[in-house]
Structure formats: C-alpha cells, structure tokens
Write an enzyme that holds these catalytic residues in place. Structure first.
Site, PDB file in Angstrom:
ATOM      1  N   TYR A  93       0.843  -1.202   0.000  1.00 55.93           N
ATOM      2  CA  TYR A  93       0.000   0.000   0.000  1.00 55.93           C
ATOM      3  C   TYR A  93       0.874   1.246   0.000  1.00 55.93           C
ATOM      4  O   TYR A  93       0.574   2.225  -0.679  1.00 55.93           O
ATOM      5  CB  TYR A  93      -0.928   0.010   1.222  1.00 55.93           C
ATOM      6  CG  TYR A  93      -2.040  -1.007   1.144  1.00 55.93           C
ATOM      7  CD1 TYR A  93      -3.225  -0.716   0.463  1.00 55.93           C
ATOM      8  CD2 TYR A  93      -1.916  -2.258   1.736  1.00 55.93           C
ATOM      9  CE1 TYR A  93      -4.246  -1.649   0.380  1.00 55.93           C
ATOM     10  CE2 TYR A  93      -2.933  -3.194   1.665  1.00 55.93           C
ATOM     11  CZ  TYR A  93      -4.095  -2.886   0.996  1.00 55.93           C
ATOM     12  OH  TYR A  93      -5.102  -3.806   0.914  1.00 55.93           O
ATOM     13  N   ASN A 116     -12.911  -0.318  -4.866  1.00 57.60           N
ATOM     14  CA  ASN A 116     -12.719  -0.748  -6.250  1.00 57.60           C
ATOM     15  C   ASN A 116     -13.951  -1.540  -6.717  1.00 57.60           C
ATOM     16  O   ASN A 116     -14.244  -2.590  -6.176  1.00 57.60           O
ATOM     17  CB  ASN A 116     -11.460  -1.612  -6.339  1.00 57.60           C
ATOM     18  CG  ASN A 116     -11.280  -2.279  -7.677  1.00 57.60           C
ATOM     19  OD1 ASN A 116     -11.912  -1.925  -8.662  1.00 57.60           O
ATOM     20  ND2 ASN A 116     -10.423  -3.274  -7.718  1.00 57.60           N
ATOM     21  N   CYS A 124      -6.770  -4.898  -7.342  1.00 55.91           N
ATOM     22  CA  CYS A 124      -6.442  -4.485  -5.977  1.00 55.91           C
ATOM     23  C   CYS A 124      -5.946  -5.660  -5.137  1.00 55.91           C
ATOM     24  O   CYS A 124      -5.302  -5.455  -4.110  1.00 55.91           O
ATOM     25  CB  CYS A 124      -7.625  -3.790  -5.309  1.00 55.91           C
ATOM     26  SG  CYS A 124      -9.086  -4.805  -5.139  1.00 55.91           S
ATOM     27  N   HIS A 125      -6.201  -6.882  -5.601  1.00 52.39           N
ATOM     28  CA  HIS A 125      -5.707  -8.050  -4.869  1.00 52.39           C
ATOM     29  C   HIS A 125      -4.178  -8.129  -4.879  1.00 52.39           C
ATOM     30  O   HIS A 125      -3.592  -8.844  -4.072  1.00 52.39           O
ATOM     31  CB  HIS A 125      -6.312  -9.351  -5.438  1.00 52.39           C
ATOM     32  CG  HIS A 125      -5.967  -9.618  -6.863  1.00 52.39           C
ATOM     33  ND1 HIS A 125      -6.670  -9.059  -7.919  1.00 52.39           N
ATOM     34  CD2 HIS A 125      -4.988 -10.381  -7.416  1.00 52.39           C
ATOM     35  CE1 HIS A 125      -6.150  -9.474  -9.054  1.00 52.39           C
ATOM     36  NE2 HIS A 125      -5.126 -10.275  -8.779  1.00 52.39           N
ATOM     37  N   GLU A 151      -1.911 -16.345  -9.803  1.00 51.40           N
ATOM     38  CA  GLU A 151      -1.081 -15.526 -10.679  1.00 51.40           C
ATOM     39  C   GLU A 151       0.404 -15.825 -10.538  1.00 51.40           C
ATOM     40  O   GLU A 151       1.165 -15.615 -11.473  1.00 51.40           O
ATOM     41  CB  GLU A 151      -1.338 -14.040 -10.397  1.00 51.40           C
ATOM     42  CG  GLU A 151      -2.723 -13.608 -10.815  1.00 51.40           C
ATOM     43  CD  GLU A 151      -2.950 -12.114 -10.679  1.00 51.40           C
ATOM     44  OE1 GLU A 151      -2.014 -11.369 -10.345  1.00 51.40           O
ATOM     45  OE2 GLU A 151      -4.088 -11.685 -10.932  1.00 51.40           O
TER      46      GLU A 151
END
Length: 160
Positions: A93, A116, A124-125, A151
């Site tokens: 962040y 979001n 945002c993850h 991912e």
C-alpha cells in the site's frame, strides 16, 4: 440514470456479477450466492466473460475490456495506478501511495482500493501490507490469497 446490462459467470471463487454497457464495464463483484452462468449476454459483457474465463483457465494475463468505473477523480486515479501492477507481482500500500505522489495519503489510497468496483480487472488483490501480509480485501482474504497464488504459484510443493 444509466442502464446497465448484467451477466453472471461461475468462477472458482464464486459467481461474478458483471455490469456494463457500450461505454464499458462499471462493476464486477463476487457473490457468495450461486447463479447460473448467463447464456447469450450482451456483446460487451460476453467479451468480459470470455476474458475472465481465460484468466481463470491460466490463458490470460492482461485484459483488454473497456472499463468505466464510477468514482471520484481521486478513486479513479488510485484504480488506474492499480492497473499498472503487472500480473504475478505484488506491491505494498505504501509503494502504491508513493507511486501516486503523496505518501501521507496511505489511508485514503487504501480506502479507495477498498471501493474498487471492478474485481480482478482492476487488480487491488495485488496490493499487500509492507511486510508482505495479506490485508484488506473486500472479497475475503481467502479469495485474495487464491488470486495471488493463481497468478504466481509458489514453487514449493512440500516442506522437504
């Protein structure tokens, strides 16, 4: 008032609800309730559904769907910054806040991340705590963990 088409898509994490129109996708949210995948969605939602399916099948890392989230100028700036985080990468962040130009705005940036409206496509993850911890995810931390693992799978498959 804007008219939006809607569609539902079953995913490994629940049912995605997709809202949008010719101007772009305005919302993708994840639901705990199950709905059948929409048959014959509108063309712009069909493209989004196809790209999400490809993402979950490991065939897509970048989305080309037109986005049109509703938010303040600040929120849109924060969400745009999220879109610059590469697939399989994570930032803190604080790093996101510094990238936006004002490290004192960390709480406002985190709050904007939490609002979001477009799940996965605005990633945002991929934002984690400064110590690498999984913090703050509206869809539930278990989903955030799943997405990050999807991912960028860990190489370790056993303890030894």
């Amino acid at each position: 008032m804007n008219q939006y088409d809607s569609a539902f898509l079953k995913t490994p994490l629940g049912t995605a609800k997709i809202l949008g129109n010719i101007n772009g996708i305005v919302e993708i949210s994840i639901l705990d309730d199950t709905y059948p995948t929409t048959e014959n969605p509108s063309k712009h939602l069909e493209i989004c559904m196809k790209q999400l399916e490809q993402y979950f099948n490991g065939e897509r890392t970048i989305f080309s769907v037109k986005l049109n989230p509703d938010g303040t100028e600040f929120q849109k700036k924060v969400w745009d910054e999220l879109c610059h985080i590469p697939f399989g990468k994570r930032i803190s962040y604080m790093k996101q806040t510094i990238n936006l130009g004002d490290k004192k705005a960390i709480r406002a940036v985190a709050a904007a991340n939490g609002k979001n409206p477009i799940w996965i496509l605005i990633p945002c993850h991929r934002v984690v705590g400064s110590d690498g911890s999984l913090t703050g995810y509206a869809g539930g931390l278990w989903r955030k963990e799943w997405l990050l693992e999807h991912e960028c799978p860990s190489d370790q498959t056993s303890l030894f």
